[in-house]
Each structure stands twice: as structure tokens, then as C-alpha cells.
Write a protein that holds these residues in place. Sequence first.
Motif, mmCIF file in Angstrom:
data_model
loop_
_atom_site.group_PDB
_atom_site.id
_atom_site.type_symbol
_atom_site.label_atom_id
_atom_site.label_comp_id
_atom_site.label_asym_id
_atom_site.label_seq_id
_atom_site.Cartn_x
_atom_site.Cartn_y
_atom_site.Cartn_z
ATOM 1 N N UNK A 36 0.829 -1.211 0.000
ATOM 2 C CA UNK A 36 0.000 0.000 0.000
ATOM 3 C C UNK A 36 0.862 1.259 0.000
ATOM 4 N N UNK A 37 0.293 2.322 -0.504
ATOM 5 C CA UNK A 37 0.994 3.591 -0.671
ATOM 6 C C UNK A 37 1.676 4.028 0.625
ATOM 7 N N UNK A 38 2.954 4.375 0.512
ATOM 8 C CA UNK A 38 3.749 4.791 1.671
ATOM 9 C C UNK A 38 3.358 6.185 2.136
ATOM 10 N N UNK A 39 3.138 6.316 3.446
ATOM 11 C CA UNK A 39 2.902 7.637 4.036
ATOM 12 C C UNK A 39 3.921 7.879 5.133
ATOM 13 N N UNK A 40 4.545 9.063 5.074
ATOM 14 C CA UNK A 40 5.605 9.444 5.999
ATOM 15 C C UNK A 40 5.068 10.425 7.032
ATOM 16 N N UNK A 41 5.649 10.401 8.221
ATOM 17 C CA UNK A 41 5.425 11.473 9.189
ATOM 18 C C UNK A 41 6.354 12.618 8.824
ATOM 19 N N UNK A 42 5.755 13.787 8.597
ATOM 20 C CA UNK A 42 6.509 14.947 8.124
ATOM 21 C C UNK A 42 6.500 16.067 9.152
#
Length: 304
Positions: free
Chosen positions: A113-119
Amino acid sequence: MFATFPGLIRIPLALLLLAINIVLHVVLLFAFTLFKVILPIRAVRLACSRVLVVIAESWIGVNNRLFDVFTRTRWQVDGLDGLRRDGNYLVLCNHQSWVDIPVLQKVFNRRIPFLRFFLKQQLIWVPLLGQAWWALDFPFMKRYSRETLIRHPELQGKDREATRLACEKFRHMPVSVMNFAEGTRFTPAKHDAQSSPYRYLLRPKAGGVAFVLDAMGDALHAILDVTIVYPEGPCTMMDLIAGRVHDIRVHVRELPIEAGLTGSYDEDAAFRGRIKRWVNTLWSEKDAQAARMHMATEPAPKGD
């Protein structure tokens, strides 16, 4: 093909095509985000969220293709067998450069699944990209310095609460949550300042890992331990675009989420000690893996 062009032609052309790719995909993202925001119908919003992910994966796919045709980077990647598009992962990786993000996107795009980063909160103001990350539900974290927390104790725990809220949203969609447990990019100065016990890594922070595991609960089905190595040393995004990064090595290891890895990090001292030991053990193994990857073969010769 374009990798053989002289740098004076190749680099500006690569930058232009990357910029065009950003603009085209971000315009599409904003269009569907507008529908998602103004139409308060759950089914429509879920459909828009799925379309946004497809657009983002297309954006990454075009970037990957551009890097392939404009550079001669040699990729050595192992451990991708068995990954699932319908699985939910916590991805833990060492952090050396902004190049880590396109590397992770290339390795995992359309495989999980699409990678989501903590920004960091400030990144939301990056033109086009910041707003695109917001549209794609990337969680933005506002970190406070020790001095700020001393002056304003009411801010204590706000960043962790933001982590929990973001992860609650992720429970209802296929997702891969990315966490750089070191919290910052590796430099020799940071390594020395920390008196890091690892040769290639900084000290990891267990708190963020624990909060994601606790907030996501049984929605996650595995941890992906990722180690990235650049044998030629530190590199920048411009180095990657200009074709000066000749060798990239990535090792992926899938780990089960054991029962003892979930609990209250703030309130349970026994759990806090257990998760810290687990993360430190993982980092010791990762450091050994990085050493093996550095010694595997000689890096490609340097040049433009």
C-alpha cells in the motif's frame, strides 16, 4: 538512453521533466481533493481517496522511469518476495539522506500500500509538494524543543496525540506507515555527539514506533525492516538527479508483530523498557546488515 548525454544537457532536461511531472500530477491531485473536501458523502470521499492514491503511484512511477533513463544507478534490492498490495505495514528504515524517500518509493511503489511518511509541520508550506502531501493524508507533526516544553508544559504529548489521530485514520484504508526511527539524517557529527554504539546508524527512538504499533493495533499485519546503503557515501537529491549516485543497495526483511510489542509507552514502564530493548536489538541487527552490504562488492567508479 539519456544517461549518455553530456551533463550540461542531461541535468537541465531531467529537472525540467521532473518539474513537469510534479505539476501535472499535483493538478490532478488538487482536482480530486476539491471533490473530496466539498462533497460530504462518505462513499464519494472514499472513492476520491482511492483515486488520489492511483495518481500518486503514477507520479512515483513516472519519476522512477525518469531516473532509470537519465542515470546509470545500479540497484541491488533483496527481500521483496511475498509483499502484498492488500497488507498493512509499519516500515522502519535507517535515515541518511533525502534520497532515502525516492529510494523507498521506487522499491515499494505498487508492491505494498501507498507509503505515508510522518513529516515536519513546516514542510506543508513547500510549494505544490506540501499541499500534495496534505491531500494524500500524510501526517504532519509539530515537534517541540525541550526549552519550549519547559516554558509551555501544556504542549507535552501533543505530537504523540497527533500520531494517534493520524493512525486512527489509517485504520480504515490500506496503508504502509513509514517511520525513520533515528528521527534525523545520519551525519558523522551527529553520530559522535550521540556516542552511538552503531557503526553506520544513529541511536533509534522507540517512542514513535511504540505509538504507531499501539494506535494501529491489529490493523497492521507485519513490520518491514529496511536497510539502505550508499557505498559511495553521503549523497543529495541533486546527486541522484545528476546521475552521481552510482550504487544503491536495499535490504528488506519482513518481521511479525509480536504480542509484546503493543502497550502504553507513557504509562507502562515495563512495556517501555521492552520496546526499547526490541528496537535496540533491531538496530544492532540492522547495523550488522549495513556492514555486510558495504562489504558485498566494490562501489561503481565515480564520475559525472
